[in-house]
Design a protein around this motif. Structure first.
Motif, short mmCIF file in Angstrom:
data_model
loop_
_atom_site.label_atom_id
_atom_site.label_comp_id
_atom_site.label_asym_id
_atom_site.label_seq_id
_atom_site.Cartn_x
_atom_site.Cartn_y
_atom_site.Cartn_z
N ILE A 36 43.63 42.46 38.60
CA ILE A 36 42.50 42.59 37.67
C ILE A 36 41.31 43.25 38.36
O ILE A 36 40.65 44.12 37.78
N ASN A 37 41.05 42.87 39.60
CA ASN A 37 39.93 43.45 40.34
C ASN A 37 40.11 44.95 40.56
O ASN A 37 39.14 45.71 40.50
N GLU A 42 37.99 50.36 38.65
CA GLU A 42 38.06 51.63 37.93
C GLU A 42 37.11 51.62 36.73
O GLU A 42 36.54 52.65 36.37
N LEU A 43 36.94 50.45 36.13
CA LEU A 43 36.02 50.34 35.00
C LEU A 43 34.56 50.37 35.46
O LEU A 43 33.65 50.36 34.64
N GLU A 66 56.75 47.51 32.97
CA GLU A 66 56.03 47.01 31.80
C GLU A 66 54.55 46.81 32.11
O GLU A 66 53.69 47.05 31.28
N CYS A 67 54.26 46.37 33.32
CA CYS A 67 52.87 46.19 33.75
C CYS A 67 52.15 47.54 33.73
O CYS A 67 51.06 47.66 33.18
N VAL A 68 52.77 48.56 34.34
CA VAL A 68 52.16 49.90 34.38
C VAL A 68 51.97 50.44 32.96
O VAL A 68 50.92 50.99 32.64
N ALA A 69 52.97 50.24 32.11
CA ALA A 69 52.85 50.71 30.72
C ALA A 69 51.71 50.00 30.00
O ALA A 69 50.95 50.63 29.25
N GLY A 70 51.57 48.70 30.23
CA GLY A 70 50.49 47.95 29.59
C GLY A 70 49.12 48.41 30.06
O GLY A 70 48.19 48.53 29.26
N LEU A 71 49.00 48.71 31.34
CA LEU A 71 47.73 49.20 31.86
C LEU A 71 47.45 50.62 31.39
O LEU A 71 46.30 50.98 31.12
N ALA A 72 48.50 51.42 31.26
CA ALA A 72 48.32 52.79 30.75
C ALA A 72 47.81 52.76 29.31
O ALA A 72 46.97 53.58 28.93
N THR A 80 45.91 53.86 39.49
CA THR A 80 45.34 52.51 39.47
C THR A 80 46.35 51.51 38.91
O THR A 80 46.50 50.41 39.44
N ALA A 81 47.05 51.91 37.85
CA ALA A 81 48.04 51.01 37.24
C ALA A 81 49.14 50.65 38.22
O ALA A 81 49.50 49.47 38.35
N VAL A 82 49.65 51.63 38.94
CA VAL A 82 50.72 51.37 39.92
C VAL A 82 50.21 50.45 41.03
O VAL A 82 50.88 49.48 41.41
#
Length: 90
Positions: A36-37, A42-43, A66-72, A80-82
């Motif tokens: 999350i951090n 990035e935000l 699935e995590c990367v897809a959700g963050l994308a 950043t997602a990876v």
């Protein structure tokens, strides 16, 4: 993958992770926070939305794609997602 199918996968993963969280709560909590951090960095100070938190919990279970897809879907860069999903799984 359809949005409804992906959402069902994320919710299922989240339920499984939260169900097992009592067993490994201290270690898992730190890894999810790292995920999350990284996204919040990035935000640039913004708080991560619930979809990001859910994706990080899915990443905790080892479902990195699935995590990367959700963050994308939450408009995070691929890099950043990876990195965030890798941190969640460690």
């Amino acid at each position: 993958m359809r949005v409804s199918t992906r959402l069902a996968s994320v919710l299922t993963g989240l339920a499984l992770v939260l169900g097992g969280a009592a067993v490994v709560a201290p270690a898992a909590h730190a890894d999810v926070n790292t995920c999350i951090n990284l996204v919040e960095r990035e935000l640039r100070g913004g708080e991560a939305p619930e979809a990001v938190r859910a994706a990080c919990y899915v990443g905790l279970s080892g479902a990195r794609d699935e995590c990367v897809a959700g963050l994308a879907e939450s408009n995070m860069t691929h890099k950043t997602a990876v990195a965030a999903c890798r941190a969640a799984a460690e």
